[in-house]
Design an enzyme around this catalytic site. Structure first.
Site, PDB file in Angstrom:
ATOM      1  N   ALA A   1       0.811  -1.214   0.000  1.00  0.00           N
ATOM      2  CA  ALA A   1       0.000   0.000   0.000  1.00  0.00           C
ATOM      3  C   ALA A   1       0.848   1.270   0.000  1.00  0.00           C
ATOM      4  CB  ALA A   1      -0.925   0.003   1.214  1.00  0.00           C
TER       5      ALA A   1
ATOM      6  N   HIS B   1       9.686  -5.090   2.362  1.00  0.00           N
ATOM      7  CA  HIS B   1       9.233  -4.558   1.069  1.00  0.00           C
ATOM      8  C   HIS B   1      10.310  -4.820   0.020  1.00  0.00           C
ATOM      9  CE1 HIS B   1       5.432  -2.617   2.173  1.00  0.00           C
ATOM     10  NE2 HIS B   1       6.018  -2.359   3.344  1.00  0.00           N
TER      11      HIS B   1
ATOM     12  N   ARG C   1      10.006 -24.276  -3.694  1.00  0.00           N
ATOM     13  CA  ARG C   1      11.153 -24.334  -4.610  1.00  0.00           C
ATOM     14  C   ARG C   1      11.861 -22.982  -4.756  1.00  0.00           C
ATOM     15  NH1 ARG C   1       7.786 -28.164  -7.257  1.00  0.00           N
ATOM     16  NH2 ARG C   1       6.800 -26.552  -8.540  1.00  0.00           N
TER      17      ARG C   1
ATOM     18  N   ASP D   1       0.992  -2.973  12.702  1.00  0.00           N
ATOM     19  CA  ASP D   1       0.977  -2.218  11.448  1.00  0.00           C
ATOM     20  C   ASP D   1      -0.307  -1.388  11.393  1.00  0.00           C
ATOM     21  OD1 ASP D   1       1.954  -1.285   9.044  1.00  0.00           O
ATOM     22  OD2 ASP D   1       1.424  -3.058   7.883  1.00  0.00           O
TER      23      ASP D   1
ATOM     24  N   LEU E   1      -4.157  -4.677   0.998  1.00  0.00           N
ATOM     25  CA  LEU E   1      -4.200  -4.503   2.442  1.00  0.00           C
ATOM     26  C   LEU E   1      -3.284  -3.342   2.806  1.00  0.00           C
ATOM     27  CD1 LEU E   1      -4.107  -8.122   3.942  1.00  0.00           C
ATOM     28  CD2 LEU E   1      -5.888  -6.407   4.308  1.00  0.00           C
TER      29      LEU E   1
ATOM     30  N   GLY F   1      -2.154  -1.840   6.002  1.00  0.00           N
ATOM     31  CA  GLY F   1      -2.067  -1.783   7.453  1.00  0.00           C
ATOM     32  C   GLY F   1      -3.294  -2.408   8.083  1.00  0.00           C
TER      33      GLY F   1
END
Length: 414
Positions: free
Chosen positions: A154, A209, A255, A305, A338, A340
């Site tokens: 976001a 991130h 993997r 968050d 989403l 937070g």
């Protein structure tokens, strides 16, 4: 015989008083117990029987009782609450929001800033530093701006850029020493130098991130470990952190484990500490339970968050320069990501308990672990003599009865 009980509900923090109930502590449950408070400090925490043998026991009248008494909660990743956004709100709005958040059980928190233009982040840091100075906030977390556009979530990816040493120095100066941690993507050019710069200023590097490979993530965590160790960081702060594991990074595949797999491996080996968001939406409750049961307790911190939407009705709220919408307990950006959470840390604790995790396992993730990351392990996070008098009083259903912060009884959780 216990000290005489009175009906006063909001004692002056300059007076002596006591709270009785079952203590939930880092050493386990203590039944028929008492916490004696003098000023802003814990004078005693243990059994009533032992306390009544003291010559001054009568000087601590019992002001309230509860089914459970636990330490105040510590949130390392919080963007706002109760209408206040740390990146953009003015001081009066933030003060009102923080007052309500403290009362809801989060007695210590780090204010997280969103990625933004340099001027905006510096202005926000200066504004938040005032609240650190007066003790309402424990520090600042910069979530960016050196992040990966592919894993923006976001956040506004147009604000992302490569590490800039001059900006980092400006941000540290604007924070007046309150910058505690910075989230960065290790694949950005200059990330290794950023780690060295952060550690040299006492700031903990936190990977997040990111779209980094497993190997690159390992290399970055190893470098952060080496730098933190050589800088002489103490205790838990000798190892780096990972910002909200599984969120803001490639999905963990068997993997291609990616950054998530490397981070989890380091946590399992006690070489990194992971944040996990406990709202039940960013991670399934079963995933939360698995992590709490599998990861060493000293290597996992439960965070919220949380956003300005926390504690508020459905509607639109700020998240940095973005607008987010709260609906049915979830928070999303205009693009549907989403954005937070709308949860307090006590909400997260209770969700984990409902998912089948013992309260005594959840407790370190919201008390002793974040306290140690902040270097506050001798000040908050436990019911010990000499610690700041931060505690929550809960009833039999684990609903919040009252929050005490620095010896002051706050208003009940909304």
């Amino acid at each position: 015989m216990a000290p005489e009980e009175t009906t006063t509900s909001h004692p002056s923090p300059s007076r002596r008083y006591a709270v009785t109930g079952t203590l939930v502590t880092d050493a386990g449950l203590i039944d028929d117990a008492l916490v004696a408070i003098e000023g802003d400090r814990i004078e005693y925490a243990g059994t009533v029987a032992d306390f009544t043998r003291r010559n001054d026991a009568g000087d601590f009248p019992v002001r309230m009782s509860g089914a459970r008494i636990m330490p105040g909660l510590i949130d390392l990743h919080c963007h706002g609450s109760f209408g206040g956004d740390f990146s953009t709100s003015d001081a009066p709005t933030l003060r009102a929001a923080l007052t309500r958040l403290h009362a809801a059980g989060t007695t210590t928190l780090v204010a997280s800033l969103m990625s933004d233009r340099a001027e905006a982040m510096l202005s926000a840091a200066e504004r938040i530093a005032e609240f650190v100075d007066d003790g309402m906030i424990a520090g600042i977390h910069a979530e960016g701006p050196f992040l990966a556009p592919a894993r923006a979530g976001a956040q506004d990816a147009t604000a992302f850029r490569d590490p800039d040493p001059a900006f980092v120095d400006e941000l540290i100066a604007a924070s007046r020493g309150a910058l505690r941690t910075m989230t960065f993507a290790p694949e950005r050019p200059g990330a290794d130098a950023l780690i060295e710069q952060l550690v040299s200023h006492g700031v903990i590097p936190s990977i997040g991130h990111t779209d980094a490979s497993t190997e690159l993530t390992r290399q970055s965590l190893d470098l952060a470990l080496e730098e933190l160790s050589s800088a002489g960081f103490d205790g838990y702060t000798e190892i780096p952190t990972v910002t909200h594991l599984f969120n803001g990074m490639a999905p963990w595949h068997h993997r291609t484990p990616g950054a998530a797999g490397a981070a989890l491996e380091f946590a399992l080996r006690r070489r990194a500490r992971i944040e996990v968001i406990g709202d039940g939406h960013h991670l399934h409750p079963d995933t939360l339970r698995m992590l709490l049961l599998a990861v060493p307790e000293e290597c996992l911190a439960l965070v919220t968050d949380s956003t300005a939407a926390t504690g508020m009705p459905d509607g639109d709220y700020p998240l940095g320069q973005l607008r987010i919408r709260r609906s049915q307990g979830q928070v999303h950006s205009a693009e549907g990501h989403l954005a937070g959470s709308a949860s307090t840390l006590l909400d997260a604790v209770l969700l984990c308990v409902e998912a089948g995790v013992d309260m005594l396992r959840v407790l370190p993730a919201v008390t002793t672990v974040p306290a140690a990351i902040l270097g506050l392990q001798d000040e908050v996070g436990a019911l010990h003599e000499g610690f700041r008098a931060d505690l929550l009083v809960l009833d039999e259903s684990l609903d919040l009865v009252a929050t005490i912060r620095a010896g002051e009884v706050l208003t009940e959780s909304p």
